[in-house]
Design an enzyme around this catalytic site. Sequence first.
Site, PDB file in Angstrom:
ATOM      1  CE  LYS A 195      11.854  80.874  87.765  1.00  0.00           C
ATOM      2  NZ  LYS A 195      11.693  81.693  86.591  1.00  0.00           N
ATOM      3  CD  GLU A 202      13.212  77.612  81.249  1.00  0.00           C
ATOM      4  OE1 GLU A 202      12.945  77.644  82.469  1.00  0.00           O
ATOM      5  OE2 GLU A 202      12.719  78.435  80.445  1.00  0.00           O
TER       6      GLU A 202
END
Lengths: 344, 344, 344, 344
Positions: A195, A202
């Site tokens: 993550k 991102e």
Amino acid sequence: MTSNEVRELGIVGLGRMGANIARRVMRAGHRCVVYDVREDAVRAVAEEGAAPAASLAELVEKLSPPRAVWVMLPAGEVTGEAIDALGELLLADDTIIDGGNSYYRDDVRRAAALAPRGIHFVDCGTSGGVWGLERGYCLMIGGEAEVVSRLRPIFAALAPGVSAAPRTPARSGTPSDAEHGFLHCGPVGAGHFVKMVHNGIEYGMMAALAEGLNILHSADIGKHHVATDAETAPIEFPEFYRYEFDVAEVAEVWRRGSVIQSWLLDLTADALARSPELAEFGGRVSDSGEGRWTAIAAVEEGVPAPVLTTALYSRFASRGLDDFANKILSAMRKGFGGHEEKPG
Amino acid sequence: MTSNEVRELGIVGLGRMGANIARRVMRAGHRCVVYDVREDAVRAVAEEGAAPAASLAELVEKLSPPRAVWVMLPAGEVTGEAIDALGELLLADDTIIDGGNSYYRDDVRRAAALAPRGIHFVDCGTSGGVWGLERGYCLMIGGEAEVVSRLRPIFAALAPGVSAAPRTPARSGTPSDAEHGFLHCGPVGAGHFVKMVHNGIEYGMMAALAEGLNILHSADIGKHHVATDAETAPIEFPEFYRYEFDVAEVAEVWRRGSVIQSWLLDLTADALARSPELAEFGGRVSDSGEGRWTAIAAVEEGVPAPVLTTALYSRFASRGLDDFANKILSAMRKGFGGHEEKPG
Amino acid sequence: MTSNEVRELGIVGLGRMGANIARRVMRAGHRCVVYDVREDAVRAVAEEGAAPAASLAELVEKLSPPRAVWVMLPAGEVTGEAIDALGELLLADDTIIDGGNSYYRDDVRRAAALAPRGIHFVDCGTSGGVWGLERGYCLMIGGEAEVVSRLRPIFAALAPGVSAAPRTPARSGTPSDAEHGFLHCGPVGAGHFVKMVHNGIEYGMMAALAEGLNILHSADIGKHHVATDAETAPIEFPEFYRYEFDVAEVAEVWRRGSVIQSWLLDLTADALARSPELAEFGGRVSDSGEGRWTAIAAVEEGVPAPVLTTALYSRFASRGLDDFANKILSAMRKGFGGHEEKPG
Amino acid sequence: MTSNEVRELGIVGLGRMGANIARRVMRAGHRCVVYDVREDAVRAVAEEGAAPAASLAELVEKLSPPRAVWVMLPAGEVTGEAIDALGELLLADDTIIDGGNSYYRDDVRRAAALAPRGIHFVDCGTSGGVWGLERGYCLMIGGEAEVVSRLRPIFAALAPGVSAAPRTPARSGTPSDAEHGFLHCGPVGAGHFVKMVHNGIEYGMMAALAEGLNILHSADIGKHHVATDAETAPIEFPEFYRYEFDVAEVAEVWRRGSVIQSWLLDLTADALARSPELAEFGGRVSDSGEGRWTAIAAVEEGVPAPVLTTALYSRFASRGLDDFANKILSAMRKGFGGHEEKPG
């Protein structure tokens, strides 16, 4: 599938994310027992069918062993406190799932602290933001294989499901867990590690879009007169910078058929359709941990991540954290060239 | 040495740099004829021994052929105009030297324009800033070999001289021109090309120092309380960031014996000794062309220059030219996570 | 819509892209006349219904005025040559569309060269690659409004269409052209400018994914013994780098529900599903112009694009174009520290 | 000055740095007791006047209390082991000085471990490399003020001294310690923190020089024919890249009068004078810890350091640690555009 599959979930933390997780788990037919320090948050989710708990102890009581409790709190201290408190209340073979944005190294420490009491620890990186209720969450999971396996009904309820994307051409046969939208990534910490890197990517993708759109936004610079002096770089070719792009329309056109199609582009196109100049924003961009940890991981592993790290640093700079550095640059320029700083 | 060595110099432009060039050339015993649009600038240098000219025409008249005229004007249009005007006034075998920060591509164009009239063009990148009068100038020269050779007395007068630095251990024999502080780098444009890259390196070195000192300046961040929420990255190890460095003393200590000894460090140490927080600066860092051209050269050549280019971009960002990009980032964060921008 | 809408298209260049453009235009019911220097390429498309031409002259002949000729050739010289040749053959009010990856500045020059003969020029940045036949192309268009308007049937045939993506929530009413997947971006050059920036963004996004996956790929570094000496940075926390991620599964899981969902991720997941270590690639990454031009545009506009430019530079470095720089670094290290370079 | 000034020094580790430190301390008239696991290293320094020790225990015995022992070992485990061993042998009020490149966080831990026994710990970042014997060392010191103060005679012997650089103009009065070349930077760890950042800056400056010289080195690229195809970016302006610079002479000319004068430039000029193409190097650039720690400090503090970090990442890439990332890029290019990777 194992016989002791979990069909009941305790949820601690009913903010933006936690409440939607409860809803999505309940929609799949599983029972939820929920707790939050804010009573009204508990009440709201209880009205939708969850069993309310007024305390962690009550939450634990209302679950049947082996229990599974999902902790969904803002990163940092509060998560640690909740896990510590649950560690006192839960029993051997119960499981704590940390679905927040914890540092994977904290997972390793927490799992080790719980192990002597026989309590399992699972870390679950959870992507999807405010859209997860509708779209499902992408789940990146770390922990013991057997424990993660038991939790599959919960993960399947939360994940988007196979139909959420066209199948990858190279794949065939029964869809893997990853194709459902959840993945057991490895031992404790592996979920939050993945993550973390997801969020690092991102940052880089967001910066790529933002930089590109800013180049379009300034493509009319040749139309503006800029004084030429020894302190100002001249525009070399003003004739080539006379475009007044409708940036919102450009973002929209890229949504179909282009190579950069992406959810982040979709969100950008929506934001620009609402407000083409985004004047309601000040441009002070927050960062919330994972980008930093990704950069540190790259440095510690010794692999280059200049794009991800530069994207992070640009956020720092957007908040003025480069001020002293910039003052030093202006001071040097004055020192060697007698250049006075130009006012803003 | 050739018999037609130049011992007389016309100088057009008596700003910061031009006036000191006149002084240094005169100190070496050469005659100077000087012109500037500002009469008082001409008068000031004339009082120190230069022959004043009230116009370009008068300047040309007062020089004996073959003439050498040094143009020292702020980059851009004015330089081009002066060279065009001189091109009308000068005769075959005269030479124009552009000592300013012109783009090397303009040199190529200007030389080509002057060639039909037999006028030579020499580009001379000139480093040294306001300190050149005292320390001498580093001269990077482009042009025809024979023409550059004639100008050696002028270049030798302006350059710092061999004694300005200890000899490079690997060198022996008669010092080369480079060891005097001037270098014929190649055909027209070569001088400004080398000067351009010099300034690109300067940007990178400056940024390296500024970033490092900023890290020291913020090394006490663990002493300050920062609220932890989902929008703010927590400080992982506050216990390791409790140093209150005297940045001015640190810059000073590095001046002796360290690997980063440099003139830019000297200037920084001086600036910080005067004003440890540099509060008189706003941190809006100008750039003046060469850094941009260096980045473009790297891109066009296809060689990586991430450090030089990033240093340039940081200057752009210091002037707020990343605002729209940052607003897009905040808008995306709101879009996927519901994150509101935090006020400054 | 105007009455003189174009329903017939000449296509010059039947490579990867051009042949599929012909097919997609024909599928929409428009007539195509096609030409390529390779006769077999012409024959192949002719078998699918296009009118073949054995020369540019024949292609022009076989079209009714006002003609529209789409040039789809690899960037650079050949495009310019074809446009020049067409300029000799076409007549007033005919239109040349450059659908390749030309530099927008060449568009401006070419349009100006064609204008005296009354020939229109339209630049059309075309994204979609080898998938365009199936998915449609994203079209970014520059040129005179009236001329672009005439060509709408062609653009509509090539674009993916409204249904290719869910509607942007903030939009309502009749879908705009952008929602169909094509956009008139502005005057000549505007289309290729937008395409250029699109590709710049693409470079940044690709690098973000690649860097992140590389961090995952090296997350087992703590399992490997590395000798500690003065030349080798120690791994600070080997215990935190013991993960053996299945990178292909990770790429797959991110395809559903995550914030970084994107077509580039889809392609990556597919490539990794086929070949988890990608051993068939050498890692020498090409760049093909637009990334460079985007960086230059950022520099010339004075807006920061560190992510896009760093992504570009990393490609240069992947091809060994930083070798001399690296040798200099090793030489300096030897100079100040006596460090010998470690063998690979 | 305090009455208990240290005039006698134990030195553990007689490598490149340690032996020269012994020599410089002895030259200043102080006694040295030296130890190394390599007996011949001990013998060599003993022949120059040091008292040899065959073990740490003997070294401790041969010093009078309060003792000062300088540990000068390659970073990492061995330093920790030596400090641990000394901690067993030394007594209250003795001092261990770590002069190596330790991580400042290890200093904090080590000082805490020694404190219960009353043993002081001083960290001393030591710059100067193989040149320190002649030029003196730049010393960045952390520890308790009183303990550091006692060691001033040692630091003064090692530092370059006031005369090593012209005085900073803004300074007056009695020179500060920093002007001698040593500085008490703050509590334990402060010295290595400052040294760490020093090295971070060093990485950035080195990269700035290397990138710039590489741009000069490739400035003849317009002379070489490059095939133009869809995989290769064309050279836009070959006519502007026809310079064949003598990079060694350029480095030399910059040494006098230029803004980028620096010791790193001096070393570069020397290396290039010996070997203009540096063909004896492979271009695999090591990093040895401090650059990594500097990047991590920037990230953890939340201040931008894109130049320093990019310089670090370029070193990683020079060693091929970006291979998997580059393969992913090539795989994506093949995926969307059918591009085959071009061979090297």
